[in-house]
Scaffold this motif. Structure first.
Motif, PDB file in Angstrom:
ATOM      1  N   GLY A  60       0.747  -1.168  -0.188  1.00  0.00           N
ATOM      2  CA  GLY A  60       0.013  -0.067   0.014  1.00  0.00           C
ATOM      3  C   GLY A  60       1.007   1.315   0.100  1.00  0.00           C
ATOM      4  N   VAL A  61       2.200   1.219  -0.128  1.00  0.00           N
ATOM      5  CA  VAL A  61       3.244   2.294  -0.261  1.00  0.00           C
ATOM      6  C   VAL A  61       2.723   3.182  -1.640  1.00  0.00           C
ATOM      7  CG1 VAL A  61       5.517   3.200  -0.583  1.00  0.00           C
ATOM      8  CG2 VAL A  61       4.817   1.381   1.090  1.00  0.00           C
ATOM      9  N   ASN A  62       2.443   4.466  -1.167  1.00  0.00           N
ATOM     10  CA  ASN A  62       2.053   5.286  -2.271  1.00  0.00           C
ATOM     11  C   ASN A  62       2.993   5.932  -3.257  1.00  0.00           C
ATOM     12  OD1 ASN A  62       0.330   5.922   0.302  1.00  0.00           O
ATOM     13  ND2 ASN A  62      -1.221   6.035  -1.495  1.00  0.00           N
ATOM     14  N   CYS A  63       4.413   6.091  -2.661  1.00  0.00           N
ATOM     15  CA  CYS A  63       5.407   6.835  -3.208  1.00  0.00           C
ATOM     16  C   CYS A  63       6.779   6.137  -2.793  1.00  0.00           C
ATOM     17  CB  CYS A  63       5.085   8.300  -3.027  1.00  0.00           C
ATOM     18  SG  CYS A  63       6.387   9.511  -3.570  1.00  0.00           S
ATOM     19  N   ALA A  64       7.846   6.312  -3.861  1.00  0.00           N
ATOM     20  CA  ALA A  64       9.051   6.322  -3.604  1.00  0.00           C
ATOM     21  C   ALA A  64       9.658   7.361  -3.939  1.00  0.00           C
ATOM     22  CB  ALA A  64       9.543   5.017  -4.586  1.00  0.00           C
ATOM     23  N   ILE A  65      10.489   7.773  -2.740  1.00  0.00           N
ATOM     24  CA  ILE A  65      11.415   9.343  -2.973  1.00  0.00           C
ATOM     25  C   ILE A  65      12.763   8.544  -3.096  1.00  0.00           C
ATOM     26  CG2 ILE A  65      12.073  11.194  -1.943  1.00  0.00           C
ATOM     27  CD1 ILE A  65       9.823  11.089   0.232  1.00  0.00           C
ATOM     28  N   THR A  66      13.087   8.693  -4.688  1.00  0.00           N
ATOM     29  CA  THR A  66      14.369   8.250  -5.255  1.00  0.00           C
ATOM     30  C   THR A  66      15.222   8.994  -6.072  1.00  0.00           C
ATOM     31  OG1 THR A  66      14.887   6.286  -6.748  1.00  0.00           O
ATOM     32  CG2 THR A  66      13.097   7.401  -7.192  1.00  0.00           C
ATOM     33  N   ASP A  67      16.623   8.643  -5.725  1.00  0.00           N
ATOM     34  CA  ASP A  67      17.522   9.119  -6.579  1.00  0.00           C
ATOM     35  C   ASP A  67      17.595   8.984  -7.883  1.00  0.00           C
ATOM     36  OD1 ASP A  67      18.649  10.283  -3.965  1.00  0.00           O
ATOM     37  OD2 ASP A  67      19.879   8.450  -3.829  1.00  0.00           O
ATOM     38  N   GLU A  68      16.740   7.666  -8.350  1.00  0.00           N
ATOM     39  CA  GLU A  68      16.910   7.103  -9.594  1.00  0.00           C
ATOM     40  C   GLU A  68      15.469   6.971 -10.335  1.00  0.00           C
ATOM     41  OE1 GLU A  68      19.623   6.293 -11.066  1.00  0.00           O
ATOM     42  OE2 GLU A  68      20.898   5.607  -9.762  1.00  0.00           O
ATOM     43  N   PRO A  69      14.807   8.172 -10.644  1.00  0.00           N
ATOM     44  CA  PRO A  69      13.452   8.233 -10.910  1.00  0.00           C
ATOM     45  C   PRO A  69      13.278   7.636 -12.353  1.00  0.00           C
ATOM     46  CG  PRO A  69      14.389  10.617 -10.862  1.00  0.00           C
ATOM     47  CD  PRO A  69      15.322   9.653 -10.161  1.00  0.00           C
ATOM     48  N   VAL A  70      14.319   7.733 -12.975  1.00  0.00           N
ATOM     49  CA  VAL A  70      14.264   7.443 -14.369  1.00  0.00           C
ATOM     50  C   VAL A  70      14.477   5.735 -14.493  1.00  0.00           C
ATOM     51  CG1 VAL A  70      15.367   7.001 -16.622  1.00  0.00           C
ATOM     52  CG2 VAL A  70      15.282   9.327 -15.416  1.00  0.00           C
ATOM     53  N   ALA A  71      15.255   5.304 -13.638  1.00  0.00           N
ATOM     54  CA  ALA A  71      15.254   3.515 -13.383  1.00  0.00           C
ATOM     55  C   ALA A  71      13.902   3.096 -12.735  1.00  0.00           C
ATOM     56  CB  ALA A  71      16.354   3.227 -12.582  1.00  0.00           C
ATOM     57  N   PHE A  72      13.272   3.864 -12.027  1.00  0.00           N
ATOM     58  CA  PHE A  72      12.299   3.590 -11.337  1.00  0.00           C
ATOM     59  C   PHE A  72      11.028   3.480 -12.191  1.00  0.00           C
ATOM     60  CE2 PHE A  72      13.591   3.029  -6.880  1.00  0.00           C
ATOM     61  CZ  PHE A  72      12.602   2.424  -6.387  1.00  0.00           C
TER      62      PHE A  72
END
Length: 254
Positions: free
Chosen positions: A232-244
């Protein structure tokens, strides 16, 4: 819990697109925008002369060509620092961004921001909030703003300052404490921001059941993070938005 009208994306670019540009800079936010991100996460602190700037560390050694603590710098000396060359030659000459400069860019790009009130050791949480919040609430629409912090005193002050105005607050956790829900209720939080690697499934499910948005920091391996979406996690705060994004697009097609 305040209804904010926020349309939260699945991915938020951590400190801007910090895998592709020097973190917490105007360049990193532009890179995030060019990569298709609609939201960024950034940190705000005060210089010694009380100018709010976008910066994470208590000192400038790691991300500039200078030395010394942030609290010992005024704006003129901070602006002399090169905060890009450490990352790559093409970023040489990048300057530390003031909060005002960053908000102007975010407005121009129509991006949302999760702004962390960064209370480093020995710094005054109340002074930081009282300086930052007026500017923030004047310049950022409520549906494109989440203010987060590990510091509950700072979050309580944010809630007090906002009064009847809509303001989404997020509570940051490393290991999630047993009393997490009382802490979130105490500041009328919109979201919970746990360390993705330390979050347990029952905790995530309890957060969702209690009506909170769950934004995890800082996963950079989309395959390792994958099970969290099912929690149920809504969001990933990531250094790698393109890879995600590539991973999620491929998964959705499959």
């Amino acid at each position: 819990m305040t209804h904010t009208g926020i349309l939260l994306p699945a991915l938020v670019a951590h400190r801007g697109y910090s895998a592709a540009a020097p973190e917490n800079t105007l360049a990193a936010v532009r890179a995030a925008f060019e990569a298709g991100a609609t939201w960024v996460e950034l940190d705000v602190q005060l210089l010694g002369d009380a100018t709010p700037v976008i910066w994470h560390d208590a000192d400038v050694a790691r991300c500039s060509d200078g030395r010394g603590e942030l609290k010992s710098l005024d704006l003129e000396s901070a602006k002399r620092l090169d905060v890009g060359a450490w990352f790559g030659d093409e970023f040489a000459g990048e300057r530390m961004a003031t909060l005002d400069e960053m908000l102007t860019l975010l407005d121009e790009l129509r991006m949302g921001v999760n702004l962390e009130i960064k209370v480093n050791k020995g710094r005054d949480a109340i002074a930081l909030v009282d300086t930052v919040l007026p500017l923030l609430m004047e310049k950022m629409p409520a549906d494109r703003l989440i203010v987060s912090s590990f510091d509950l005193e700072a979050l309580r002050r944010c809630r007090e300052f906002a009064g009847s105005q809509t303001l989404a607050l997020g509570v940051l956790f490393g290991a999630v404490p047993g009393q997490w829900q009382a802490m979130c209720e105490g500041v009328d939080a919109y979201s919970v921001h746990p360390d993705w690697a330390r979050l347990k499934r029952p905790q995530a499910e309890a957060m969702v059941a209690a009506g909170y948005q769950v934004l995890c920091y800082t996963p950079n391996d989309p395959a390792a993070f994958e099970p969290r979406w099912h929690w149920g996690v809504n969001c990933a705060i990531t250094d790698e938005p393109v890879a995600f994004k590539r991973f999620l697009d491929h998964r959705d097609r499959a």
